[in-house]
Enzyme design. Structure first.
Site, PDB file in Angstrom:
ATOM      1  N   GLY A 270       0.848  -1.195   0.000  1.00 18.67           N
ATOM      2  CA  GLY A 270       0.000   0.000   0.000  1.00 18.67           C
ATOM      3  C   GLY A 270       0.874   1.232   0.000  1.00 18.67           C
TER       4      GLY A 270
ATOM      5  N   CYS B 205       6.095  -0.302   7.491  1.00 22.02           N
ATOM      6  CA  CYS B 205       5.745   0.884   6.703  1.00 22.02           C
ATOM      7  C   CYS B 205       6.925   1.240   5.814  1.00 22.02           C
ATOM      8  CB  CYS B 205       5.429   2.053   7.636  1.00 22.02           C
ATOM      9  SG  CYS B 205       4.961   3.562   6.770  1.00 22.02           S
ATOM     10  N   LEU B 206       6.628   1.539   4.550  1.00 22.93           N
ATOM     11  CA  LEU B 206       7.705   1.900   3.617  1.00 22.93           C
ATOM     12  C   LEU B 206       8.428   3.177   4.057  1.00 22.93           C
ATOM     13  CD1 LEU B 206       5.966   1.072   0.217  1.00 22.93           C
ATOM     14  CD2 LEU B 206       7.702  -0.272   1.428  1.00 22.93           C
TER      15      LEU B 206
ATOM     16  N   HIS C 125      -4.175   1.583   8.044  1.00 22.20           N
ATOM     17  CA  HIS C 125      -2.788   2.085   8.051  1.00 22.20           C
ATOM     18  C   HIS C 125      -2.639   3.236   7.045  1.00 22.20           C
ATOM     19  CE1 HIS C 125       1.771   1.307   7.935  1.00 22.20           C
ATOM     20  NE2 HIS C 125       1.576   2.037   6.852  1.00 22.20           N
ATOM     21  N   GLU C 126      -3.168   3.035   5.825  1.00 22.28           N
ATOM     22  CA  GLU C 126      -3.034   4.069   4.781  1.00 22.28           C
ATOM     23  C   GLU C 126      -3.857   5.306   5.122  1.00 22.28           C
ATOM     24  OE1 GLU C 126      -0.687   3.513   3.009  1.00 22.28           O
ATOM     25  OE2 GLU C 126      -0.606   1.329   2.971  1.00 22.28           O
TER      26      GLU C 126
ATOM     27  N   HIS D  90      -2.071   7.661   7.288  1.00 22.90           N
ATOM     28  CA  HIS D  90      -1.105   8.516   6.585  1.00 22.90           C
ATOM     29  C   HIS D  90      -1.772   9.805   6.095  1.00 22.90           C
ATOM     30  CE1 HIS D  90       2.645   6.245   6.343  1.00 22.90           C
ATOM     31  NE2 HIS D  90       2.028   5.158   5.903  1.00 22.90           N
TER      32      HIS D  90
ATOM     33  N   GLN E 262       3.165  10.069   1.529  1.00 28.50           N
ATOM     34  CA  GLN E 262       4.475   9.391   1.578  1.00 28.50           C
ATOM     35  C   GLN E 262       5.376   9.813   0.423  1.00 28.50           C
ATOM     36  OE1 GLN E 262       2.537   5.314   2.291  1.00 28.50           O
ATOM     37  NE2 GLN E 262       4.477   5.129   3.386  1.00 28.50           N
TER      38      GLN E 262
HETATM   39  O1  GNR Z   1       3.952  -2.680   2.717  1.00 28.96           O
HETATM   40  C1  GNR Z   1       3.319  -2.517   3.747  1.00 28.96           C
HETATM   41  N1  GNR Z   1       3.027  -3.566   4.543  1.00 28.96           N
HETATM   42  C2  GNR Z   1       2.174  -3.507   5.634  1.00 28.96           C
HETATM   43  C3  GNR Z   1       2.168  -4.561   6.527  1.00 28.96           C
HETATM   44  C4  GNR Z   1       1.327  -4.543   7.624  1.00 28.96           C
HETATM   45  C5  GNR Z   1       0.475  -3.487   7.825  1.00 28.96           C
HETATM   46  C6  GNR Z   1       0.481  -2.419   6.949  1.00 28.96           C
HETATM   47  C7  GNR Z   1       1.316  -2.420   5.866  1.00 28.96           C
HETATM   48  S1  GNR Z   1       1.284  -1.101   4.747  1.00 28.96           S
HETATM   49  C8  GNR Z   1       2.930  -1.150   4.145  1.00 28.96           C
HETATM   50  C9  GNR Z   1       3.138  -0.127   3.050  1.00 28.96           C
HETATM   51  C10 GNR Z   1       3.022   1.265   3.629  1.00 28.96           C
HETATM   52  O2  GNR Z   1       3.849   1.764   4.328  1.00 28.96           O
HETATM   53  N2  GNR Z   1       1.931   1.909   3.371  1.00 28.96           N
HETATM   54  O3  GNR Z   1       1.729   3.131   3.885  1.00 28.96           O
HETATM   55 NI    NI Z   2       2.897   3.226   5.711  1.00 31.37          NI
END
Ligand code: GNR
Ligand code: NI
Length: 194
Positions: A66, A114-115, A156-157, A160, A71
């Site tokens: 995601g 998270c990336l 999670h997204e 952000h 980001q």
């Molecule tokens: O790649 C991602 N893996 C992930 C694993 C567990 C819960 C959420 C995520 S999202 C993350 C990519 C990311 O940072 N998206 O904002």
């Molecule tokens: Ni993230």
């Protein structure tokens, strides 16, 4: 099959895989870009779709599932999600102006990454199910219920978009400090919520 992927997402399809043409850089913990709230998108046009394509390239290149526009330094309410980045026939999801309609009362614990905080994986508690509404890449209103990894990723997204990072929701203080230090991040860049 071809027809279905076309209906769902051909407007922003990019070839999957880690090798991508140049794509926007993903900001990391400590960057102010990650803390600014995103604005609603008033019109879903070709430039919004081009941003979604660029975000997909950054996401596939970094091997994430995601990505949210903040980001890559763009403060607009746009998310891309692909839980199956190896499977070419399963199109990614593009979520514009997403809103939570409801969450289930049940909570789950899951180890998130998270990336924007590469290498850090820690447990986060979130609702196990979510019902959202949003616009798709053609501006059409959509509604969907999600559970499991999809619910996790959507929440999670969406954080952000509000300048919130998963580390802000980690309650295990010792693990949090240890992981951040191990990977060279600054504990002061975490803004703990609730
Ligand atoms: O790649 C991602 N893996 C992930 C694993 C567990 C819960 C959420 C995520 S999202 C993350 C990519 C990311 O940072 N998206 O904002
Ligand atoms: Ni993230």
């Amino acid at each position: 099959m071809a027809r279905q992927s076309e209906r769902q997402s051909s407007a922003v399809m990019v070839p999957k895989g880690q090798d991508q043409p140049e794509s926007p850089r993903i900001h990391t913990l400590g960057a102010r870009e990650l803390r600014q709230p995103a604005k609603r998108i008033s019109k879903v046009n070709e430039s919004v779709r081009e941003l979604a394509r660029e975000m997909l390239r950054s996401m596939y290149s970094a091997q994430g599932i995601g990505l949210a526009a903040p980001q890559v330094g763009v403060h607009q309410q746009l998310l891309v999600i692909d839980l199956d980045p190896e499977e070419a026939s399963n199109p990614p999801l593009v979520l514009i102006n997403p809103e939570v309609v409801a969450t289930s009362g049940a909570l789950d614990t899951y180890e998130e990454g998270c990336l924007s905080i590469p290498g850090v994986y820690l447990n986060v508690v979130r609702p196990s199910q979510v019902d959202i509404k949003y616009r798709d890449e053609l501006g059409r209103p959509q509604r969907r219920k999600a559970d499991g990894l999809m619910a996790r990723c959507i929440l999670h997204e969406m954080d952000h978009l509000n300048g919130v990072l998963f580390v802000d929701r980690v309650t295990d203080e010792l693990s949090l400090s240890g992981e951040l230090e191990r990977l060279g991040f600054n504990r002061n860049d975490v803004h703990t919520v609730s």
